[in-house]
Write a protein that holds these residues in place. Structure first.
Motif, PDB file in Angstrom:
ATOM      1  N   ARG A 107       0.832  -1.210   0.000  1.00  0.00           N
ATOM      2  CA  ARG A 107       0.000   0.000   0.000  1.00  0.00           C
ATOM      3  C   ARG A 107       0.863   1.255   0.000  1.00  0.00           C
ATOM      4  O   ARG A 107       0.542   2.248  -0.675  1.00  0.00           O
ATOM      5  CB  ARG A 107      -0.942  -0.017   1.215  1.00  0.00           C
ATOM      6  N   GLU A 108       1.955   1.223   0.742  1.00  0.00           N
ATOM      7  CA  GLU A 108       2.871   2.365   0.732  1.00  0.00           C
ATOM      8  C   GLU A 108       3.476   2.558  -0.650  1.00  0.00           C
ATOM      9  O   GLU A 108       3.660   3.691  -1.121  1.00  0.00           O
ATOM     10  CB  GLU A 108       3.972   2.164   1.776  1.00  0.00           C
ATOM     11  N   ASN A 109       3.787   1.465  -1.312  1.00  0.00           N
ATOM     12  CA  ASN A 109       4.368   1.536  -2.649  1.00  0.00           C
ATOM     13  C   ASN A 109       3.379   2.126  -3.653  1.00  0.00           C
ATOM     14  O   ASN A 109       3.744   2.959  -4.489  1.00  0.00           O
ATOM     15  CB  ASN A 109       4.785   0.134  -3.091  1.00  0.00           C
ATOM     16  N   LEU A 110       2.098   1.717  -3.561  1.00  0.00           N
ATOM     17  CA  LEU A 110       1.086   2.262  -4.463  1.00  0.00           C
ATOM     18  C   LEU A 110       0.928   3.759  -4.260  1.00  0.00           C
ATOM     19  O   LEU A 110       0.839   4.522  -5.230  1.00  0.00           O
ATOM     20  CB  LEU A 110      -0.249   1.546  -4.237  1.00  0.00           C
ATOM     21  N   GLN A 111       0.915   4.194  -3.001  1.00  0.00           N
ATOM     22  CA  GLN A 111       0.795   5.625  -2.736  1.00  0.00           C
ATOM     23  C   GLN A 111       2.030   6.369  -3.218  1.00  0.00           C
ATOM     24  O   GLN A 111       1.925   7.484  -3.752  1.00  0.00           O
ATOM     25  CB  GLN A 111       0.586   5.870  -1.242  1.00  0.00           C
ATOM     26  N   ALA A 112       3.213   5.773  -3.062  1.00  0.00           N
ATOM     27  CA  ALA A 112       4.441   6.402  -3.549  1.00  0.00           C
ATOM     28  C   ALA A 112       4.415   6.556  -5.063  1.00  0.00           C
ATOM     29  O   ALA A 112       4.928   7.548  -5.608  1.00  0.00           O
ATOM     30  CB  ALA A 112       5.655   5.595  -3.108  1.00  0.00           C
ATOM     31  N   MET A 113       3.830   5.583  -5.765  1.00  0.00           N
ATOM     32  CA  MET A 113       3.674   5.716  -7.209  1.00  0.00           C
ATOM     33  C   MET A 113       2.812   6.923  -7.542  1.00  0.00           C
ATOM     34  O   MET A 113       3.170   7.745  -8.391  1.00  0.00           O
ATOM     35  CB  MET A 113       3.038   4.454  -7.789  1.00  0.00           C
ATOM     36  N   GLU A 114       1.670   7.019  -6.869  1.00  0.00           N
ATOM     37  CA  GLU A 114       0.767   8.135  -7.134  1.00  0.00           C
ATOM     38  C   GLU A 114       1.442   9.466  -6.824  1.00  0.00           C
ATOM     39  O   GLU A 114       1.331  10.434  -7.595  1.00  0.00           O
ATOM     40  CB  GLU A 114      -0.514   7.971  -6.311  1.00  0.00           C
ATOM     41  N   ASP A 115       2.163   9.527  -5.727  1.00  0.00           N
ATOM     42  CA  ASP A 115       2.862  10.758  -5.368  1.00  0.00           C
ATOM     43  C   ASP A 115       3.914  11.125  -6.410  1.00  0.00           C
ATOM     44  O   ASP A 115       4.113  12.308  -6.727  1.00  0.00           O
ATOM     45  CB  ASP A 115       3.528  10.603  -4.000  1.00  0.00           C
ATOM     46  N   THR A 116       4.596  10.118  -6.964  1.00  0.00           N
ATOM     47  CA  THR A 116       5.617  10.371  -7.975  1.00  0.00           C
ATOM     48  C   THR A 116       4.989  10.934  -9.240  1.00  0.00           C
ATOM     49  O   THR A 116       5.536  11.850  -9.866  1.00  0.00           O
ATOM     50  CB  THR A 116       6.382   9.072  -8.305  1.00  0.00           C
TER      51      THR A 116
END
Length: 464
Positions: free
Chosen positions: A109-118
């Motif tokens: 979930r942290e990785n998915l949010q990091a993708m969106e933030d990027t």
């Protein structure tokens, strides 16, 4: 309407790549050069590796070489489902890493949010929609599976909503739907080619040196550097990240751990307002059914329906060839299944047909390795739900190359490789028996025969 007639005018090319937005290819590498980090492969894994490396250290000299054009293989032609799961779904992860699943789900979930933030940080417009996705039951025995999945999702910190037949058909109307489970938060829909092209542009903006139409031919260690030879040049690097996925690894010992599986998809013409209203689909979730031979389905930004999956084709000796990208018998089967699922869309035509190779491992998700005394790192085996996991894979490879002890590198998922595939002809025979057994299970209330149960006990599998 004859399903074959719906395919008559379809273009034999990936819909996502058939776009005027496609960037001009970067120049091929000519001559010798050197760098701090060389990334081999310009799909999602390689692009994320180069981008994250530059974000971690803007002064790092990064070179990326791609055999064809960035995003032109699996990264530009998949269904565009970006899942938080790092383990090809919760149940696969529970089976293999039960003690780590809470951590793996959080990291996903942290990785998915990091993708969106990027994407926001770099202004990447790729039709990102955080719509979630539906798992749908099309057979009575699958309804109970969805209820069990809802409990498992909650147990590992997620949230999902069980929908009975009326509720799921209120979301997406198909007479074949008996129930559904809606994961509202942990899946995004994306235009896969625009995601790849956006990552490519971000890499270039940060100073990554990109060379397309530059296949890597060999890898050799020379003291403190590793040299990768290309047709017209070479790159000497302090560190190398290998991100070739479905294509043969430069390290021969890695090759038995992945095989290329061909997956196929259709794209309809844009639906009219009346056609879209006949289906509903106001919340624009992607969905997939619960069969072994499953379909994955989603709406594009211009209201086309992507209809993919079902067949998963392996070719003897694992050859990756352009002629495998088209398979008329699979397209005919997919079209027939489309109109069975959505009879109200009779008359809709398909505009594009395509296929492509997926890098499958026996555990259905990414694995890692290092070589040359830690100067080379490798990630592959993402299988069919790997779009989101590619960024996580990039982070792990960079951690390994830095020799860093992190939460990621301590995972059993990272520290242990899957079982390799057997050599030919045993491999093809085993895959054939497995596919037959999976088809039989789909027609026998999901009951797995002795062959499938044996593979389960050994940690082996076949999927797309």
């Amino acid at each position: 309407m004859d399903p074959l007639a719906s395919l008559r005018d379809a273009e034999p090319t990936p819909f996502w790549l058939d776009s005027p937005e496609k960037p001009h290819a970067a120049t091929a590498l000519v001559g010798a050069t050197s760098c701090d980090l060389l990334v081999v492969g310009g799909g999602y894994t390689g692009l994320w590796t180069a981008l994250v490396a530059k974000e971690r250290n803007p002064n790092l000299d990064v070179v990326l070489v791609e055999a064809e054009e960035a995003g032109g293989a699996a990264s530009g032609r998949n269904g565009g489902f970006v899942e938080a799961s790092l383990t090809h779904g919760l149940q696969n992860g529970i089976t293999r890493w039960p003690e780590e699943m809470g951590l793996l789900e959080r990291l996903g979930r942290e990785n998915l949010q990091a993708m969106e933030d990027t994407l926001v940080r770099h202004g990447i417009d790729c039709d990102w929609e955080r719509t979630g996705s539906l798992a749908v039951a099309t057979e009575p025995h699958q309804v109970e599976w969805l209820k069990e999945e809802e409990e498992a999702v909650a147990r590992y910190g997620g949230s999902s909503e069980y929908l009975d037949a009326d509720a799921v058909r209120a979301e997406i109307d198909s007479p074949t739907f008996l129930a559904g489970l809606w994961n509202k938060h942990d899946v995004a829909m994306v235009n896969p080619a625009r995601l790849a092209w956006g990552l490519r542009a971000a890499c270039l903006a940060l100073g990554v040196r990109l060379h397309e139409n530059t296949p890597a031919l060999s890898l050799d260690e020379h003291g403190h550097t590793v040299t990768v030879r290309t047709p017209y040049g070479s790159v000497a690097a302090r560190k190398v990240a290998l991100a070739t996925n479905a294509y043969p690894s430069l390290l021969r010992r890695h090759r038995p751990y992945t095989i290329p599986i061909y997956d196929y998809a259709l794209m309809t013409e844009p639906l009219s307002e009346e056609q879209l209203a006949a289906v509903g689909w106001k919340n624009r979730q992607g969905f997939a059914d619960m069969n072994n031979h499953f379909h994955y389905v989603r709406l594009s930004a211009d209201d086309r329906i992507l209809w993919g999956g079902y067949d998963a084709i392996y070719h003897y000796n694992g050859k990756v060839r352009a002629e495998h990208d088209q398979r008329p018998e699979t397209f005919a089967t997919l079209a027939k299944h489309f109109f069975t699922t959505f009879p109200q869309l009779e008359g809709v035509r398909f505009s594009h047909t395509w296929g492509g190779a997926i890098d499958m491992s026996t555990r259905f998700c990414v694995f890692f390795d290092t070589s040359h005394r830690g100067k080379v790192a490798y990630a592959a085996g993402f299988t069919g739900l790997g779009v989101g996991a590619t960024r996580f894979g990039a982070e792990v490879m960079l951690d390994l190359l830095d020799g860093a002890r992190t939460e990621r590198t301590q995972l059993e998922l990272v520290r242990r490789k899957p079982l390799p595939f057997p050599p030919e002809p045993v491999r093809s025979v085993g895959i054939g028996i497995t596919q037959w057994s999976m088809t039989r299970a789909d027609h026998n209330q999901g009951r797995r025969n002795l062959w499938l149960r044996t593979l389960d006990s050994l940690g082996l599998g076949f999927d797309s």
